[in-house]
Motif scaffolding. Structure first.
Motif, mmCIF file in Angstrom:
data_model
loop_
_atom_site.group_PDB
_atom_site.id
_atom_site.type_symbol
_atom_site.label_atom_id
_atom_site.label_comp_id
_atom_site.label_asym_id
_atom_site.label_seq_id
_atom_site.Cartn_x
_atom_site.Cartn_y
_atom_site.Cartn_z
ATOM 1 N N ALA A 36 0.782 -1.381 0.118
ATOM 2 C CA ALA A 36 0.504 -0.055 -0.056
ATOM 3 C C ALA A 36 1.085 0.851 0.401
ATOM 4 O O ALA A 36 0.658 2.560 -0.670
ATOM 5 C CB ALA A 36 -0.601 -0.026 1.329
ATOM 6 N N ASN A 37 1.854 1.587 0.631
ATOM 7 C CA ASN A 37 2.815 2.144 1.037
ATOM 8 C C ASN A 37 3.458 2.362 -0.674
ATOM 9 O O ASN A 37 4.029 4.095 -0.912
ATOM 10 C CB ASN A 37 4.097 2.298 2.017
ATOM 11 C CG ASN A 37 4.673 3.536 2.184
ATOM 12 O OD1 ASN A 37 3.046 4.397 2.671
ATOM 13 N ND2 ASN A 37 5.533 3.769 3.335
ATOM 14 N N LEU A 38 4.034 1.191 -1.147
ATOM 15 C CA LEU A 38 4.238 2.471 -2.781
ATOM 16 C C LEU A 38 3.430 2.749 -3.625
ATOM 17 O O LEU A 38 4.040 3.647 -4.434
ATOM 18 C CB LEU A 38 5.029 0.220 -3.579
ATOM 19 C CG LEU A 38 5.395 0.190 -4.361
ATOM 20 C CD1 LEU A 38 6.368 0.870 -4.801
ATOM 21 C CD2 LEU A 38 5.892 -1.143 -4.938
ATOM 22 N N LYS A 51 9.713 0.992 2.566
ATOM 23 C CA LYS A 51 9.271 0.258 3.680
ATOM 24 C C LYS A 51 8.285 0.529 4.676
ATOM 25 O O LYS A 51 8.248 1.519 4.936
ATOM 26 C CB LYS A 51 10.491 -0.507 4.164
ATOM 27 C CG LYS A 51 11.152 -1.090 3.278
ATOM 28 C CD LYS A 51 10.456 -2.530 3.017
ATOM 29 C CE LYS A 51 10.730 -3.639 4.395
ATOM 30 N NZ LYS A 51 10.091 -4.974 3.952
ATOM 31 N N TYR A 52 7.481 0.765 4.399
ATOM 32 C CA TYR A 52 6.496 0.779 6.295
ATOM 33 C C TYR A 52 6.923 1.022 7.493
ATOM 34 O O TYR A 52 6.704 1.343 7.821
ATOM 35 C CB TYR A 52 4.923 0.019 6.357
ATOM 36 C CG TYR A 52 3.768 -0.110 7.363
ATOM 37 C CD1 TYR A 52 3.014 1.551 6.567
ATOM 38 C CD2 TYR A 52 4.037 -0.372 8.221
ATOM 39 C CE1 TYR A 52 1.836 1.000 7.735
ATOM 40 C CE2 TYR A 52 3.050 0.026 9.453
ATOM 41 C CZ TYR A 52 2.101 1.474 9.230
ATOM 42 O OH TYR A 52 0.722 1.622 9.918
ATOM 43 N N SER A 53 7.870 0.030 7.636
ATOM 44 C CA SER A 53 9.075 -0.150 9.168
ATOM 45 C C SER A 53 9.554 0.822 9.200
ATOM 46 O O SER A 53 9.652 1.473 10.216
ATOM 47 C CB SER A 53 8.995 -1.634 9.334
ATOM 48 O OG SER A 53 9.974 -1.416 8.495
ATOM 49 N N HIS A 97 -7.111 0.703 -5.901
ATOM 50 C CA HIS A 97 -7.625 0.535 -5.289
ATOM 51 C C HIS A 97 -6.418 0.138 -4.377
ATOM 52 O O HIS A 97 -6.645 -0.747 -3.892
ATOM 53 C CB HIS A 97 -9.171 -0.479 -4.906
ATOM 54 C CG HIS A 97 -9.898 0.331 -5.498
ATOM 55 N ND1 HIS A 97 -11.265 1.609 -5.593
ATOM 56 C CD2 HIS A 97 -11.215 0.208 -6.033
ATOM 57 C CE1 HIS A 97 -12.078 1.782 -5.930
ATOM 58 N NE2 HIS A 97 -11.960 1.041 -7.005
ATOM 59 N N THR A 98 -5.887 0.480 -3.892
ATOM 60 C CA THR A 98 -4.122 -0.078 -4.018
ATOM 61 C C THR A 98 -3.576 0.647 -2.600
ATOM 62 O O THR A 98 -3.097 0.633 -0.934
ATOM 63 C CB THR A 98 -3.177 0.119 -5.135
ATOM 64 O OG1 THR A 98 -3.400 2.288 -4.894
ATOM 65 C CG2 THR A 98 -3.788 0.030 -6.210
#
Length: 500
Positions: A274-276, A345-347, A392-393
């Motif tokens: 989703a972050n990408l 990267k979400y983290s 819808h990402t």
């Protein structure tokens, strides 16, 4: 229990992760929504004069908590003063979710207005941004004193003191973006302290799921016309191609190379995916939001990249298929902002935004603004609408989950919904009843979706066709569209009426 377990796991991951903050976060570019005014219209001598005229910082003593009479703690709030040294008229620019820049005390449309009335120009930095640090850090215990309500009382205390100091009889306030909202809300809460408010690009409706943001982005991208086809159709095709490539290891490797990703893609990390998608969409969101304005944000980087630029790439079939064109837009942004690779990267992002030190990258404003969205406004630009090109990402859950991961598990979707309702109940959303306010918006700017764009019986609204976020606040340029020129003139006429 599941949320607590997830938070513990995430914390372990974050300890081992490096950090980054997206260039465009929740609609906010680094530096804040209002960039510095462009100075490229000035010659060398004029540039030297401008920089010589920059005022020194001053500080004003404020209460930490305006709502607890037993709490006597204070702190120093930064402000800048320019224009006249004495006057019965005060012009006050409200600071927002970024560092107050003294260049605004010598440049910008409000300075031209001030010259007409010999006004004193005051710019007050918002608490918790820039060098206005009320607490030792931005930990959850300390950042609780960050709110629009506290900021309005800061402004009221400051204006009251300055009116007394100068013996001022008239006060006009100015704000763009979130400070534009503050300007309108100040007229509600403290109408007796100011004689008029210029509220530019101001979202007045708090909303958890701001689906309309990308709908306006789509409409704005549609203003680009070329023989190569639709810009939006090309963006959609590129996103579909990315979704397909994510299903195989070979496809993921191809995406890493094409988009110059900093890390390998783990398809099991849904928030990474989703972050990408959100990061790549941000390449277009920021361009639309600031299309062809006269700002000089981050030293001028990116100000020459417009809808024409990115859509010119997306519709140029000579550059390859839609996916390759989408990657080329991303490479353009990496080059423009001197970035070696695309972070997603979400983290890593959460690790940065959890850093509470004033010396951290997050203290530039990303952590504070995220806190305000979690506790007051929402305004999450999700991909949940059908009328947008990014598929819808990055749904609303991706955004609300961040409040829990950054701050506390209590900051769940129900908490955010209650906070947003409280904000709308307190300020009235778009049910605005106060007079002596002008609402100025550009129809290219996605934030006009949450503002007042039609005149009310007691307050005028100006919707400027073809212009973007806070365009009327920046210095005039020779190629400004006629509607923008007229908008500045109309605002000036209203200020003249308020000062009579």
């Amino acid at each position: 229990m599941e949320s607590l377990f997830r938070l513990i796991v995430l914390t372990v991951v974050i300890v081992c992760a490096s950090a980054y903050i997206p260039r465009f976060l929740r609609g906010r570019p680094k530096g804040g929504f209002l960039g510095a005014p462009a100075l490229d219209h000035l010659n060398k001598e004029e540039l030297v004069a401008v920089h010589n005229d920059l005022p020194d910082a001053q500080f004003f003593i404020q209460k930490l908590d305006h709502f607890d009479t037993q709490d006597t703690r204070t702190w120093k709030q930064r402000f800048f003063q320019s224009c006249a040294t004495k006057s019965k008229v005060l012009f006050v620019m409200i600071g927002g979710e970024g560092t107050a820049n003294p260049i605004w005390n010598v440049q910008g449309t409000w300075i031209e207005y001030a010259k007409n009335y010999g006004a004193v120009c005051l710019q007050l930095e918002h608490r918790y941004y820039g060098d206005s640090h009320p607490t030792l850090d931005t930990s959850l215990e300390n950042i609780q004193y960050l709110s629009s309500e506290q900021a309005l009382y800061d402004l009221a205390t400051f204006i009251h003191a300055k009116k007394t100091e100068f013996g001022a009889e008239k006060v006009i306030i100015f704000g763009g973006s979130y400070p534009g909202s503050l300007a309108a809300w100040f007229r509600i809460k403290f109408p007796y302290l100011v004689d008029g408010a210029v509220s530019t690009s101001a979202p007045l409706l708090a909303q958890v799921n701001f689906k309309g943001y990308l709908e306006v982005v789509q409409n704005s991208l549609d203003t680009f016309k070329a023989s190569g086809g639709s810009c939006n159709d090309a963006i959609t095709a590129a996103n579909v191609a990315i979704q397909n490539l994510l299903t195989t290891q070979a496809g993921r490797s191809q995406l890493k190379a094409m988009f110059r990703l900093c890390d390998d893609i783990d398809v099991n990390e849904k928030n990474d995916i989703a972050n990408l998608f959100s990061t790549l969409a941000g390449n277009f969101e920021g361009v639309v939001q600031y299309n062809k304005d006269n700002r000089a944000f981050e030293g001028g980087a990116g100000t020459n990249i417009t809808i024409d630029t990115v859509c010119g790439i997306m519709t140029n079939k000579a550059l390859g298929d839609e996916l390759h064109r989408y990657a080329q837009v991303n490479s353009l942004m990496l080059k423009t902002y001197s970035q070696n690779c695309t972070e997603f990267k979400y983290s890593k992002m959460i690790a940065s935004l959890r850093d509470v030190a004033w010396s951290s990258e997050a203290a530039e404003g990303g952590r504070q603004w995220t806190y305000q969205t979690c506790t007051e406004f929402g305004w999450y630009q999700s991909s949940d609408s059908e009328a947008q090109p990014f598929k819808h990402t990055f749904p609303i859950d991706f955004w609300t989950q961040q409040c829990q991961d950054i701050f506390n598990i209590k900051f769940n979707s129900s908490f955010i919904a209650r906070a947003v309702a409280h904000t709308n109940d307190g300020y009235g959303a778009r049910n605005y009843t106060q007079d002596r306010v002008v609402f100025v918006n550009g129809d290219i700017d996605p934030w006009h979706y949450l503002g007042i764009t039609k005149s009310l019986p007691q307050a005028q609204a100006i919707l400027i066709p073809g212009t973007a976020h806070c365009a009327n606040m920046y210095p005039a340029a020779e190629d400004d569209p006629a509607a923008l020129v007229q908008a500045r003139k109309t605002v000036g006429q209203l200020i003249a009426q308020w000062l009579q």
